[in-house]
Design a protein around this motif. Structure first.
Motif, PDB file in Angstrom:
ATOM      1  N   GLU A  53       0.878  -1.200   0.117  1.00  0.00           N
ATOM      2  CA  GLU A  53      -0.055  -0.006   0.021  1.00  0.00           C
ATOM      3  C   GLU A  53       0.757   1.310  -0.201  1.00  0.00           C
ATOM      4  OE1 GLU A  53      -3.037  -0.425   3.143  1.00  0.00           O
ATOM      5  OE2 GLU A  53      -3.676  -2.284   2.178  1.00  0.00           O
TER       6      GLU A  53
ATOM      7  N   GLN B 200       1.067   3.868  -3.575  1.00  0.00           N
ATOM      8  CA  GLN B 200       0.774   5.192  -3.209  1.00  0.00           C
ATOM      9  C   GLN B 200       1.963   5.954  -3.793  1.00  0.00           C
ATOM     10  OE1 GLN B 200      -0.624   6.167   0.897  1.00  0.00           O
ATOM     11  NE2 GLN B 200      -1.814   4.404   0.645  1.00  0.00           N
TER      12      GLN B 200
ATOM     13  N   HIS C  94       0.790   9.743 -11.755  1.00  0.00           N
ATOM     14  CA  HIS C  94       0.092  11.016 -11.956  1.00  0.00           C
ATOM     15  C   HIS C  94       0.559  11.996 -12.595  1.00  0.00           C
ATOM     16  CE1 HIS C  94      -0.786  15.030  -9.993  1.00  0.00           C
ATOM     17  NE2 HIS C  94      -1.970  14.338  -9.728  1.00  0.00           N
TER      18      HIS C  94
ATOM     19  N   SER D 158      -7.400  10.298 -13.327  1.00  0.00           N
ATOM     20  CA  SER D 158      -7.670   9.964 -11.803  1.00  0.00           C
ATOM     21  C   SER D 158      -7.428   8.296 -11.757  1.00  0.00           C
ATOM     22  CB  SER D 158      -9.072  10.322 -11.440  1.00  0.00           C
ATOM     23  OG  SER D 158      -9.960   9.650 -12.077  1.00  0.00           O
ATOM     24  N   HIS D 159      -7.484   8.165 -10.400  1.00  0.00           N
ATOM     25  CA  HIS D 159      -7.286   6.732 -10.018  1.00  0.00           C
ATOM     26  C   HIS D 159      -7.917   6.171  -8.707  1.00  0.00           C
ATOM     27  CE1 HIS D 159      -4.343   8.207  -7.325  1.00  0.00           C
ATOM     28  NE2 HIS D 159      -4.538   7.024  -6.598  1.00  0.00           N
ATOM     29  N   LYS D 160      -8.261   4.965  -8.434  1.00  0.00           N
ATOM     30  CA  LYS D 160      -8.727   4.435  -7.197  1.00  0.00           C
ATOM     31  C   LYS D 160      -7.922   3.131  -6.964  1.00  0.00           C
ATOM     32  CE  LYS D 160     -13.253   6.460  -7.497  1.00  0.00           C
ATOM     33  NZ  LYS D 160     -14.601   6.212  -7.663  1.00  0.00           N
ATOM     34  N   VAL D 161      -7.683   2.955  -5.783  1.00  0.00           N
ATOM     35  CA  VAL D 161      -7.180   1.718  -5.182  1.00  0.00           C
ATOM     36  C   VAL D 161      -7.906   0.959  -4.202  1.00  0.00           C
ATOM     37  CG1 VAL D 161      -5.288   0.424  -4.302  1.00  0.00           C
ATOM     38  CG2 VAL D 161      -4.858   2.385  -5.630  1.00  0.00           C
ATOM     39  N   HIS D 162      -8.385  -0.256  -4.496  1.00  0.00           N
ATOM     40  CA  HIS D 162      -9.439  -0.975  -3.504  1.00  0.00           C
ATOM     41  C   HIS D 162      -8.514  -2.299  -3.152  1.00  0.00           C
ATOM     42  CE1 HIS D 162     -13.094   1.401  -4.474  1.00  0.00           C
ATOM     43  NE2 HIS D 162     -12.650   1.393  -5.776  1.00  0.00           N
TER      44      HIS D 162
ATOM     45  N   TYR E 290      -5.869  -6.603  -4.862  1.00  0.00           N
ATOM     46  CA  TYR E 290      -6.070  -5.207  -4.821  1.00  0.00           C
ATOM     47  C   TYR E 290      -6.685  -5.015  -6.423  1.00  0.00           C
ATOM     48  CZ  TYR E 290      -3.521  -4.314  -0.795  1.00  0.00           C
ATOM     49  OH  TYR E 290      -3.116  -4.196   0.546  1.00  0.00           O
TER      50      TYR E 290
ATOM     51  N   LEU F  93      -6.725  -2.036  -8.815  1.00  0.00           N
ATOM     52  CA  LEU F  93      -6.365  -0.601  -9.156  1.00  0.00           C
ATOM     53  C   LEU F  93      -7.220  -0.049 -10.410  1.00  0.00           C
ATOM     54  CD1 LEU F  93      -4.524   2.015  -9.309  1.00  0.00           C
ATOM     55  CD2 LEU F  93      -2.818   0.694 -10.294  1.00  0.00           C
ATOM     56  N   THR F  94      -7.998   1.034 -10.434  1.00  0.00           N
ATOM     57  CA  THR F  94      -8.519   1.475 -11.637  1.00  0.00           C
ATOM     58  C   THR F  94      -7.940   3.038 -11.928  1.00  0.00           C
ATOM     59  OG1 THR F  94     -10.301   2.392 -10.278  1.00  0.00           O
ATOM     60  CG2 THR F  94     -10.600   0.366 -11.101  1.00  0.00           C
TER      61      THR F  94
END
Length: 100
Positions: free
Chosen positions: A19, A23, A31, A38-42, A51, A53-54
């Motif tokens: 994690e 990041q 970035h 944009s992005h998201k991590v679940h 995990y 990652l989008t």
């Protein structure tokens, strides 16, 4: 806009380190990539080594050519790659509908 979905499986017990690494990789590498939006991590609940990652890109080529064929991709993999249990599965999607 194109959605990249990366299904990532990491080595057991490496969640905290991964994690921090993901990041760092997003902040320092992705970035700054051409076409990054944009992005998201679940993090998986039932599967703690999983995990998702989008990343939203302006175009498919921003990911598949501009990023993947650049030195930045090697930087990204050097940061997050050591945690992978298997290579991630990556697919791309077009938006069909969304909520208001």
């Amino acid at each position: 806009m194109i959605l990249e979905l990366a299904d990532i499986r990491i080595q057991p017990g490496k969640q905290a380190e991964f994690e921090a690494a993901i990041q760092k990789g997003v902040k320092e590498v992705i970035h700054l990539a051409k076409g990054y939006v944009s992005h998201k991590v679940h993090h998986g609940i039932e599967s703690p080594e999983r995990y998702v990652l989008t990343i939203v890109w302006e175009t498919l080529e921003n990911h598949t050519v501009d990023f993947r064929e650049s030195p930045a991709f090697q930087q990204w993999r050097a940061i997050v790659g050591p945690f992978f249990a298997v290579p991630p599965t990556v697919e791309h999607f077009n938006l069909v509908t969304e909520s208001a």
